[in-house]
Design a protein around this motif. Structure first.
Motif, PDB file in Angstrom:
ATOM      1  N   GLU A   1      -0.430  14.954  13.117  1.00  0.00           N
ATOM      2  CA  GLU A   1       0.620  14.187  13.803  1.00  0.00           C
ATOM      3  C   GLU A   1       1.194  13.106  12.893  1.00  0.00           C
ATOM      4  O   GLU A   1       2.398  12.890  12.853  1.00  0.00           O
ATOM      5  CB  GLU A   1       0.061  13.524  15.075  1.00  0.00           C
ATOM      6  CG  GLU A   1      -0.317  14.483  16.184  1.00  0.00           C
ATOM      7  CD  GLU A   1      -1.627  15.223  15.911  1.00  0.00           C
ATOM      8  OE1 GLU A   1      -2.385  14.839  14.975  1.00  0.00           O
ATOM      9  OE2 GLU A   1      -1.893  16.209  16.623  1.00  0.00           O
ATOM     10  N   GLU A   2       0.273  12.458  12.192  1.00  0.00           N
ATOM     11  CA  GLU A   2       0.690  11.391  11.298  1.00  0.00           C
ATOM     12  C   GLU A   2       1.648  11.943  10.230  1.00  0.00           C
ATOM     13  O   GLU A   2       2.721  11.396   9.995  1.00  0.00           O
ATOM     14  CB  GLU A   2      -0.562  10.833  10.625  1.00  0.00           C
ATOM     15  CG  GLU A   2      -0.507   9.368  10.311  1.00  0.00           C
ATOM     16  CD  GLU A   2      -1.808   8.915   9.647  1.00  0.00           C
ATOM     17  OE1 GLU A   2      -2.770   9.708   9.573  1.00  0.00           O
ATOM     18  OE2 GLU A   2      -1.838   7.763   9.195  1.00  0.00           O
ATOM     19  N   LEU A   3       1.231  13.044   9.609  1.00  0.00           N
ATOM     20  CA  LEU A   3       2.060  13.644   8.566  1.00  0.00           C
ATOM     21  C   LEU A   3       3.400  14.086   9.151  1.00  0.00           C
ATOM     22  O   LEU A   3       4.452  13.839   8.576  1.00  0.00           O
ATOM     23  CB  LEU A   3       1.363  14.850   7.925  1.00  0.00           C
ATOM     24  CG  LEU A   3       2.270  15.622   6.957  1.00  0.00           C
ATOM     25  CD1 LEU A   3       2.610  14.777   5.730  1.00  0.00           C
ATOM     26  CD2 LEU A   3       1.635  16.941   6.522  1.00  0.00           C
ATOM     27  N   TYR A   4       3.326  14.717  10.316  1.00  0.00           N
ATOM     28  CA  TYR A   4       4.545  15.202  10.958  1.00  0.00           C
ATOM     29  C   TYR A   4       5.546  14.058  11.130  1.00  0.00           C
ATOM     30  O   TYR A   4       6.718  14.186  10.782  1.00  0.00           O
ATOM     31  CB  TYR A   4       4.192  15.816  12.316  1.00  0.00           C
ATOM     32  CG  TYR A   4       5.388  16.195  13.144  1.00  0.00           C
ATOM     33  CD1 TYR A   4       6.052  17.399  12.917  1.00  0.00           C
ATOM     34  CD2 TYR A   4       5.860  15.349  14.151  1.00  0.00           C
ATOM     35  CE1 TYR A   4       7.170  17.742  13.666  1.00  0.00           C
ATOM     36  CE2 TYR A   4       6.968  15.686  14.897  1.00  0.00           C
ATOM     37  CZ  TYR A   4       7.619  16.875  14.654  1.00  0.00           C
ATOM     38  OH  TYR A   4       8.723  17.209  15.388  1.00  0.00           O
ATOM     39  N   ASP A   5       5.079  12.942  11.602  1.00  0.00           N
ATOM     40  CA  ASP A   5       5.985  11.798  11.809  1.00  0.00           C
ATOM     41  C   ASP A   5       6.601  11.339  10.487  1.00  0.00           C
ATOM     42  O   ASP A   5       7.788  11.041  10.432  1.00  0.00           O
ATOM     43  CB  ASP A   5       5.238  10.624  12.458  1.00  0.00           C
ATOM     44  CG  ASP A   5       4.934  10.914  13.928  1.00  0.00           C
ATOM     45  OD1 ASP A   5       5.584  11.834  14.470  1.00  0.00           O
ATOM     46  OD2 ASP A   5       4.048  10.248  14.488  1.00  0.00           O
TER      47      ASP A   5
ATOM     48  N   TYR B   1       0.856  -1.188   0.000  1.00  0.00           N
ATOM     49  CA  TYR B   1       0.000   0.000   0.000  1.00  0.00           C
ATOM     50  C   TYR B   1       0.889   1.234   0.000  1.00  0.00           C
ATOM     51  O   TYR B   1       1.477   1.556   1.019  1.00  0.00           O
ATOM     52  CB  TYR B   1      -0.926   0.010   1.212  1.00  0.00           C
ATOM     53  CG  TYR B   1      -1.860  -1.185   1.251  1.00  0.00           C
ATOM     54  CD1 TYR B   1      -2.850  -1.330   0.280  1.00  0.00           C
ATOM     55  CD2 TYR B   1      -1.759  -2.138   2.254  1.00  0.00           C
ATOM     56  CE1 TYR B   1      -3.709  -2.418   0.305  1.00  0.00           C
ATOM     57  CE2 TYR B   1      -2.615  -3.225   2.291  1.00  0.00           C
ATOM     58  CZ  TYR B   1      -3.595  -3.369   1.305  1.00  0.00           C
ATOM     59  OH  TYR B   1      -4.428  -4.441   1.343  1.00  0.00           O
ATOM     60  N   LEU B   2       1.019   1.842  -1.138  1.00  0.00           N
ATOM     61  CA  LEU B   2       1.881   3.013  -1.257  1.00  0.00           C
ATOM     62  C   LEU B   2       1.019   4.250  -1.118  1.00  0.00           C
ATOM     63  O   LEU B   2       0.105   4.442  -1.916  1.00  0.00           O
ATOM     64  CB  LEU B   2       2.597   3.012  -2.609  1.00  0.00           C
ATOM     65  CG  LEU B   2       3.286   1.714  -3.019  1.00  0.00           C
ATOM     66  CD1 LEU B   2       3.931   1.866  -4.410  1.00  0.00           C
ATOM     67  CD2 LEU B   2       4.345   1.296  -2.003  1.00  0.00           C
ATOM     68  N   ARG B   3       1.297   5.080  -0.159  1.00  0.00           N
ATOM     69  CA  ARG B   3       0.404   6.221   0.067  1.00  0.00           C
ATOM     70  C   ARG B   3       1.162   7.534   0.175  1.00  0.00           C
ATOM     71  O   ARG B   3       2.348   7.559   0.503  1.00  0.00           O
ATOM     72  CB  ARG B   3      -0.420   6.000   1.334  1.00  0.00           C
ATOM     73  CG  ARG B   3       0.396   6.138   2.600  1.00  0.00           C
ATOM     74  CD  ARG B   3      -0.357   5.682   3.831  1.00  0.00           C
ATOM     75  NE  ARG B   3      -1.434   6.585   4.216  1.00  0.00           N
ATOM     76  CZ  ARG B   3      -1.853   6.723   5.483  1.00  0.00           C
ATOM     77  NH1 ARG B   3      -1.285   6.038   6.478  1.00  0.00           N
ATOM     78  NH2 ARG B   3      -2.833   7.536   5.772  1.00  0.00           N
ATOM     79  N   ASN B   4       0.444   8.616  -0.116  1.00  0.00           N
ATOM     80  CA  ASN B   4       1.020   9.936   0.091  1.00  0.00           C
ATOM     81  C   ASN B   4       0.045  10.872   0.787  1.00  0.00           C
ATOM     82  O   ASN B   4       0.261  12.059   0.900  1.00  0.00           O
ATOM     83  CB  ASN B   4       1.492  10.539  -1.239  1.00  0.00           C
ATOM     84  CG  ASN B   4       0.366  10.649  -2.257  1.00  0.00           C
ATOM     85  OD1 ASN B   4      -0.740  11.057  -1.921  1.00  0.00           O
ATOM     86  ND2 ASN B   4       0.639  10.286  -3.498  1.00  0.00           N
ATOM     87  N   THR B   5      -1.066  10.298   1.250  1.00  0.00           N
ATOM     88  CA  THR B   5      -2.116  11.108   1.880  1.00  0.00           C
ATOM     89  C   THR B   5      -2.257  10.674   3.329  1.00  0.00           C
ATOM     90  O   THR B   5      -2.295   9.475   3.594  1.00  0.00           O
ATOM     91  CB  THR B   5      -3.462  10.868   1.167  1.00  0.00           C
ATOM     92  OG1 THR B   5      -3.226  10.839  -0.226  1.00  0.00           O
ATOM     93  CG2 THR B   5      -4.465  11.930   1.515  1.00  0.00           C
ATOM     94  N   TYR B   6      -2.352  11.625   4.230  1.00  0.00           N
ATOM     95  CA  TYR B   6      -2.440  11.285   5.653  1.00  0.00           C
ATOM     96  C   TYR B   6      -3.592  12.018   6.297  1.00  0.00           C
ATOM     97  O   TYR B   6      -4.059  13.046   5.806  1.00  0.00           O
ATOM     98  CB  TYR B   6      -1.098  11.603   6.338  1.00  0.00           C
ATOM     99  CG  TYR B   6       0.005  10.737   5.751  1.00  0.00           C
ATOM    100  CD1 TYR B   6       0.222   9.448   6.217  1.00  0.00           C
ATOM    101  CD2 TYR B   6       0.754  11.186   4.664  1.00  0.00           C
ATOM    102  CE1 TYR B   6       1.176   8.624   5.644  1.00  0.00           C
ATOM    103  CE2 TYR B   6       1.709  10.377   4.081  1.00  0.00           C
ATOM    104  CZ  TYR B   6       1.923   9.090   4.568  1.00  0.00           C
ATOM    105  OH  TYR B   6       2.842   8.287   3.988  1.00  0.00           O
ATOM    106  N   ASN B   7      -4.050  11.476   7.398  1.00  0.00           N
ATOM    107  CA  ASN B   7      -5.295  11.985   7.970  1.00  0.00           C
ATOM    108  C   ASN B   7      -5.101  13.073   9.004  1.00  0.00           C
ATOM    109  O   ASN B   7      -5.924  13.955   9.149  1.00  0.00           O
ATOM    110  CB  ASN B   7      -6.061  10.834   8.621  1.00  0.00           C
ATOM    111  CG  ASN B   7      -6.434   9.789   7.583  1.00  0.00           C
ATOM    112  OD1 ASN B   7      -6.652  10.126   6.423  1.00  0.00           O
ATOM    113  ND2 ASN B   7      -6.486   8.542   7.987  1.00  0.00           N
ATOM    114  N   THR B   8      -4.002  12.977   9.758  1.00  0.00           N
ATOM    115  CA  THR B   8      -3.861  13.923  10.860  1.00  0.00           C
ATOM    116  C   THR B   8      -2.540  14.664  10.753  1.00  0.00           C
ATOM    117  O   THR B   8      -1.612  14.218  10.089  1.00  0.00           O
ATOM    118  CB  THR B   8      -3.882  13.203  12.220  1.00  0.00           C
ATOM    119  OG1 THR B   8      -2.701  12.386  12.322  1.00  0.00           O
ATOM    120  CG2 THR B   8      -5.122  12.357  12.377  1.00  0.00           C
TER     121      THR B   8
END
Ligand SMILES: Cc1ncc(C[n+]2csc(CCOP(=O)(O)OP(=O)(O)O)c2C)c(N)n1
Ligand code: SF4
Ligand SMILES: [Mg+2]
Lengths: 362, 255, 219
Positions: free
Chosen positions: A228-232, A219-226
């Motif tokens: 915090e998630e993106l920050y990490d 599962y290759l992704r570039n979209t994040y929900n929060t």
């Protein structure tokens, strides 16, 4: 596999665009995607003639957005894929390259810079520095080699594939229209015979086995929900990038061991003018040195600062209106050094002009 | 040129800018013929003071100072949206977007498709010369099967790169009532002018999107002499691309 | 020793061929060479310019402000190349009575033209008498040498070998590459044609000799 395109070592006399095509062949590039734009088109034209002979592939896409995304696709499929573009085409490449940045996709793109902004000229500039190093809606997690001539074009095109695949960052060979169109001698070689091993590529999708049965699905992704998630995610990329930086940076210095009246900072083909200016300045009784970052991203900051520390003044020379200057200022932040400039957007710089600028500044 | 010379210049449309003549296209290039018909159409409609002319990057950019019309050079492939933007902001302006087949069918294809589906009240004119003229003759979406170009040195292989784009057919299929769609050729200038005039009139009448493809020549990159140039336009191209009107407002479609 | 050469003429005069052969033979001789074909506005102006630098060591910037030798083969080429002349420059121009046909400058478009320099477009010839700019030779050059290359080509040899005469002149003037190397480069380019038509080989080498006889060694 079919015959090696380059065997042994050979001195040749060709245009920079031809050099890039041969280098990509020698580096075992599998496929090129591209869209015509001067002064890059010859790379494609050499490639379309050479590639079929060595079992390599080519696709002319409908534009550069597509060229960038198909290159991303080629890499995801596990192939050593590359493209070449410049100017307004490079602008369009920023969207796919930001995907490559986020998803750690080791694309290789060759960029013979032309004049800007807009369609401008098809000739020459160093005006794509900001865009190539920090373009897109990202943080500039890219590797950018700024070449100064044909040997560089050959060496760094080959190297770009390895750096990209070893560290998994989109990698750029940043040349210019002069290098693309002029002819000069260089030595081409089979990388293997020089002990250069091509880093193995691997697919991110289409792996063996049935997903969910023999292996987990990719599962290759570039979209994040929060936030915090993106920050990490971004911080992890940043850490990897910082860690790799010291292994990736490259530079050259000339006469920077002793105290200097002036240190000339220049990159790419303008570095050659700076090198040419040194003996002329010596004749004038001016102690000058020159520092050339080969990688503009990551920047060899420590090394540049070390050289700068020994100089009374800095002169930044570039064929742009302060794009390299910005990177220099960022690198030398906090140092108390006067910075002079010779900024010639979209126009070449000669050694003589650098000498004149230094004499005028005294 | 002096005023007298301009007055004496044979057959030069009134809306041409005589200062910039002779024009900058290669000898035998179809762009010049298409622009002559466009000039005459503008003259005959008497709209020189209302037109804004947009040209793409491609050999069409050489027309940036061709007319005594307010003109704007855009980016490669982006002329349709620039003219659409102007038209939306100032509906009294007659917007003409002039582009090549690379500009219209490759990089700008999405704009052509979406302007057509939105039925934008602009006129788009596209020069089909089966290659990328300005960059030195690479494959275009319209390159004929087997045709050699700089990026198809062994001839275009439809298996690898598809078949030539049929632009007007595509636009006609997606455009709604009110649109005008035609394909003309530099081999029939009277007919071409008629199409161009109708395409502009359609915008003036506020009906909808207007699109004319022009089959044209590029002897420089085709590397053809005069005779072979005409043969290519009239025979080879005409076999694949058919002239005619594909959509006319108020006219039942004959299929 | 470094040598910087600017070679300019009308499109179709074969300026790039001459520059190419010179650059290739210097490379074959093991020298460092940079050859930039048709660059900048010039490429669109109808005047074709070649920049060649030859050196024993690595060459600095591809661009240079002043040349050691400027060869200008038409009136307009003279005007275009004045900027590369200073008190060290040898300026060679064609002073033939048969002037080179010029191309209407306005017919060549603007600088932003996307064209590839290789695809030089051809345009119609215009009437020489209408060329407003008259030739103005440089007043600051070290040497100014007029050679009637066009006349010689037309009257004694063949118009097609005009550029080979120029090559001979350059070869003699610069002495940067031995004659044999030049001949090798010519053979590499034209050998096949020569074999089909040996008279052509003769003609070309005669032109080369003739060109060499027009000047003394200068550098
Ligand atoms: C974003 C971008 N990509 C590529 C180019 C280079 N480019 C300029 S003109 C052209 C093709 C022109 O072909 P076409 O649209 O068919 O017009 P023609 O010259 O054939 O009339 C290309 C690829 C550009 N200017 N901008
Ligand atoms: S290159 Fe082709 S399309 Fe462009 S001006 Fe010349 S003939 Fe016309
Ligand atoms: Mg076209």
């Amino acid at each position: 596999m079919s015959e090696k395109p380059v065997k042994g070592e050979r001195r040749v006399f060709m245009t920079g665009n031809e050099v890039c095509a041969w280098a990509a062949l020698a580096a075992e590039a599998d496929i090129m995607y591209g869209y015509p734009i001067t002064p890059q088109t010859d790379i494609m034209q050499y490639w379309t003639r050479l590639a079929p002979k060595y079992g390599r592939k080519f696709l002319q896409t409908e534009d550069e957005i597509s060229a960038g995304f198909t290159t991303v696709g080629g890499v995801i499929a596990g192939k050593r894929a590359f493209s070449a573009t410049t100017g307004p085409g490079n602008t369009l490449f920023q969207e796919p390259m930001s995907m490559a940045e986020m998803m750690r996709i080791p694309t290789v793109v060759i960029i013979p810079q032309r004049g800007g902004p807009s369609t401008a000229t098809v000739i020459y500039s160093q005006q794509e520095v900001t865009m190539t190093t920090y373009g897109g809606n990202g943080e500039g997690f890219r590797i950018v080699y700024s070449t100064a001539g044909h040997q560089d074009l050959y060496d760094y095109t080959i190297k770009a594939f390895n750096t990209a695949w070893k560290y998994r960052f989109p990698t750029f060979v940043l040349g210019d229209g002069y290098q693309a169109k002029m002819r000069e001698p260089l030595t081409i070689y089979d990388p293997a015979e020089r002990g250069i091993k091509m880093v193995k590529t691997e697919p991110l999708v289409g792996l063996p086995g049935t997903p969910g049965i023999h292996r987990p699905a990719q599962y290759l992704r570039n979209t994040y929900n929060t936030e915090e998630e993106l920050y990490d995610v971004v911080m992890e990329i940043a850490r990897d990038y910082e860690k790799a930086a010291s292994e990736i940076i490259e530079w050259q210095d000339f006469d920077t061991d002793a105290e200097m009246d002036v240190l000339i900072l220049a990159h790419g083909v303008v570095s050659r003018s700076a090198q040419g200016a040194l003996p002329l300045l010596k004749d004038e009784g001016i102690r000058a040195g020159h520092f050339r970052p080969v990688t503009l991203r990551p920047m060899p900051e420590e090394q540049m600062r070390r050289a700068a520390a020994k100089a009374k003044r800095i002169l930044v020379v570039e064929s742009a209106y302060g794009q390299f200057l910005k990177l220099v200022k960022q690198s030398l932040y906090g140092m108390d050094k006067p910075i002079d400039t010779l900024l010639r957007p979209g126009a070449g710089v000669t050694a003589e002009e650098i000498v004149d600028r230094i004499k005028e500044g005294r | 040129m002096t005023r007298e010379e301009i007055a004496l210049a044979p057959n030069m449309p009134k809306c041409w800018n005589a200062e910039t003549k002779p024009h900058k296209f290669c000898p035998g290039c179809g762009h010049g013929l298409a622009l002559k018909m466009l000039g005459e159409a503008i003259d005959e409609l008497g709209i020189q003071d209302k037109v804004v002319f947009g040209c793409d990057i491609g050999c069409s950019l050489l027309s940036w100072d061709f007319f005594n019309l307010d003109s704007v050079q855009t980016h490669h492939g982006r002329t349709t949206p620039v003219i659409t933007g102007i038209k939306r902001a100032r509906p009294e302006i007659i917007g003409i977007a002039y582009m090549g087949d690379g500009g219209g069918y490759a990089i700008g294809a999405q704009h052509l498709v979406n302007s057509a589906t939105r039925n934008e009240k602009v006129t788009a004119i596209l020069i089909n010369n089966t290659n990328y003229g300005m960059t030195g003759g690479q494959m275009a979406p319209t390159t004929l099967p087997g045709q050699k170009t700089e990026t198809t040195p062994y001839g275009r292989d439809p298996e690898e790169t598809g078949y030539p784009t049929l632009g007007p057919e595509m636009v006609a299929a997606i455009a709604r009532e009110g649109a005008y769609v035609a394909r003309g050729s530099i081999a029939n200038l009277r007919q071409l002018k008629k199409y161009l005039k109708k395409a502009i009139q359609n915008q003036i009448d506020g009906n909808g999107f207007s699109f004319v493809e022009v089959m044209s020549s590029c002897p420089t990159n085709w590397r053809t002499n005069a005779e072979n140039t005409w043969n290519f336009v009239e025979k080879d191209m005409a076999e694949y691309f058919h002239v005619g009107e594909f959509k006319v407002p108020g006219q039942k479609e004959e299929k | 020793m470094a040598i910087r050469i600017v070679l300019a003429g009308e499109g179709g005069q074969g300026v790039q061929v001459v520059a190419n052969i010179l650059a290739e033979s210097a490379n074959a001789e093991g020298k460092e060479v940079i050859y930039i074909p048709n660059f900048g506005v010039e490429q669109r102006g109808g005047v074709s310019i070649a920049f060649v630098q030859i050196d024993d060591k690595r060459i600095g910037s591809p661009k240079f402000p002043k040349a050691d030798i400027v060869v200008a083969l038409s009136n307009r080429a003279v005007n275009r190349t004045l900027q590369y002349v200073d008190e060290r420059t040898t300026f060679i121009y064609d002073d033939s009575l048969v002037a080179a046909a010029e191309i209407d400058e306005r017919a060549m478009g603007i600088q932003a033209v996307e064209a590839d320099p290789r695809s030089q477009r051809t345009t119609e010839l215009i009437d020489e008498s209408k060329v407003k700019d008259q030739v103005q030779l440089p007043d600051n050059a070290a040497n100014i040498i007029g050679i009637p290359a066009n006349d010689i080509a037309k009257n004694e040899l063949h118009p097609r070998v005009f550029n080979i005469i120029i090559l001979g002149t350059l070869l003699k003037a610069t002495a940067v590459v031995p004659l044999d190397r030049i001949k090798e480069a010519i053979e590499a380019k034209l050998g096949a044609k020569f074999d089909k038509n040996p008279a052509l080989r003769d003609l070309n080498y005669k032109a080369l000799d003739k060109g060499m006889s027009l000047v003394e060694r200068l550098v």
